[in-house]
Design a protein around this motif. Structure first.
Motif, PDB file in Angstrom:
ATOM      1  N   ASP A 135       0.824  -1.213   0.000  1.00 40.13           N
ATOM      2  CA  ASP A 135       0.000   0.000   0.000  1.00 40.13           C
ATOM      3  C   ASP A 135       0.857   1.261   0.000  1.00 40.13           C
ATOM      4  O   ASP A 135       0.565   2.227  -0.725  1.00 40.13           O
ATOM      5  N   ALA A 136       1.914   1.263   0.802  1.00 42.72           N
ATOM      6  CA  ALA A 136       2.811   2.422   0.856  1.00 42.72           C
ATOM      7  C   ALA A 136       3.517   2.629  -0.481  1.00 42.72           C
ATOM      8  O   ALA A 136       3.666   3.765  -0.947  1.00 42.72           O
ATOM      9  N   ALA A 147      13.665   1.542  -0.815  1.00 42.85           N
ATOM     10  CA  ALA A 147      13.812   2.492   0.289  1.00 42.85           C
ATOM     11  C   ALA A 147      14.862   3.547  -0.037  1.00 42.85           C
ATOM     12  O   ALA A 147      14.665   4.744   0.218  1.00 42.85           O
ATOM     13  N   GLU A 148      15.961   3.134  -0.636  1.00 40.35           N
ATOM     14  CA  GLU A 148      17.032   4.070  -1.015  1.00 40.35           C
ATOM     15  C   GLU A 148      16.535   5.069  -2.070  1.00 40.35           C
ATOM     16  O   GLU A 148      16.778   6.278  -1.965  1.00 40.35           O
ATOM     17  N   VAL A 149      15.835   4.559  -3.078  1.00 44.69           N
ATOM     18  CA  VAL A 149      15.305   5.430  -4.138  1.00 44.69           C
ATOM     19  C   VAL A 149      14.266   6.391  -3.556  1.00 44.69           C
ATOM     20  O   VAL A 149      14.255   7.578  -3.893  1.00 44.69           O
ATOM     21  N   CYS A 150      13.420   5.897  -2.669  1.00 45.87           N
ATOM     22  CA  CYS A 150      12.404   6.758  -2.037  1.00 45.87           C
ATOM     23  C   CYS A 150      13.048   7.857  -1.203  1.00 45.87           C
ATOM     24  O   CYS A 150      12.601   9.004  -1.227  1.00 45.87           O
ATOM     25  N   GLN A 162       4.005  16.923  -0.505  1.00 50.71           N
ATOM     26  CA  GLN A 162       3.193  15.713  -0.328  1.00 50.71           C
ATOM     27  C   GLN A 162       3.945  14.488  -0.841  1.00 50.71           C
ATOM     28  O   GLN A 162       3.891  13.412  -0.240  1.00 50.71           O
ATOM     29  N   CYS A 163       4.644  14.643  -1.932  1.00 45.67           N
ATOM     30  CA  CYS A 163       5.440  13.546  -2.480  1.00 45.67           C
ATOM     31  C   CYS A 163       6.566  13.181  -1.524  1.00 45.67           C
ATOM     32  O   CYS A 163       6.821  11.991  -1.276  1.00 45.67           O
ATOM     33  N   ALA A 164       7.236  14.177  -0.969  1.00 40.71           N
ATOM     34  CA  ALA A 164       8.325  13.917  -0.021  1.00 40.71           C
ATOM     35  C   ALA A 164       7.817  13.115   1.173  1.00 40.71           C
ATOM     36  O   ALA A 164       8.481  12.165   1.619  1.00 40.71           O
ATOM     37  N   ARG A 196       7.285   7.773   4.016  1.00 46.22           N
ATOM     38  CA  ARG A 196       6.465   6.663   4.530  1.00 46.22           C
ATOM     39  C   ARG A 196       6.816   5.356   3.823  1.00 46.22           C
ATOM     40  O   ARG A 196       6.919   4.306   4.447  1.00 46.22           O
ATOM     41  N   CYS A 197       7.004   5.422   2.519  1.00 42.56           N
ATOM     42  CA  CYS A 197       7.330   4.228   1.745  1.00 42.56           C
ATOM     43  C   CYS A 197       8.711   3.696   2.126  1.00 42.56           C
ATOM     44  O   CYS A 197       8.886   2.482   2.296  1.00 42.56           O
TER      45      CYS A 197
END
Length: 109
Positions: free
Chosen positions: A11-12, A72-75, A92-94, A99-100
């Motif tokens: 979901d994240a 996680a690294e890319v996020c 909002q994207c940040a 969260r992801c």
């Protein structure tokens, strides 16, 4: 692991991919698009990586944990870039990226 074990991370990832798509599209409408080029590029990379991570988890791939570490690294990279810009879509994207990244790190641990 069962797919249900991954559901919060899936979901994240999906929410992050959608936020990244929205951010990239919104950045393209900004007055100084050239200034937003890195943000757009990181958004596009992040959206694709998140979608692949979600897909790997959904099918219980043996590569899901390793790929989620990369996700996680890319996020985190995308979130850092988006966080530099004051527009709501970037902020909002940040937040979605953060969260992801946290969900992927937890899943991959």
């Amino acid at each position: 692991m069962e797919t249900l074990d991954f559901q919060s991370c899936i979901d994240a990832c999906n929410a992050c991919a959608n936020a990244c798509d929205h951010c990239a599209a919104s950045c393209l409408k900004e007055e100084d698009v050239k200034m937003m080029a890195r943000c757009i590029a990181t958004d596009m990379d992040c959206a694709q990586v998140c979608r692949l991570a979600a897909s790997l988890m959904a099918r219980g791939s043996e590569h899901a944990a390793a790929f989620c570490r990369l996700c996680a690294e890319v996020c985190r990279n995308c979130g850092d870039e988006c966080g530099k810009h004051q527009m709501d879509h970037c902020q909002q994207c940040a937040a979605a990226c953060k969260r992801c990244a946290e969900a992927c790190e937890k899943m991959a641990a």
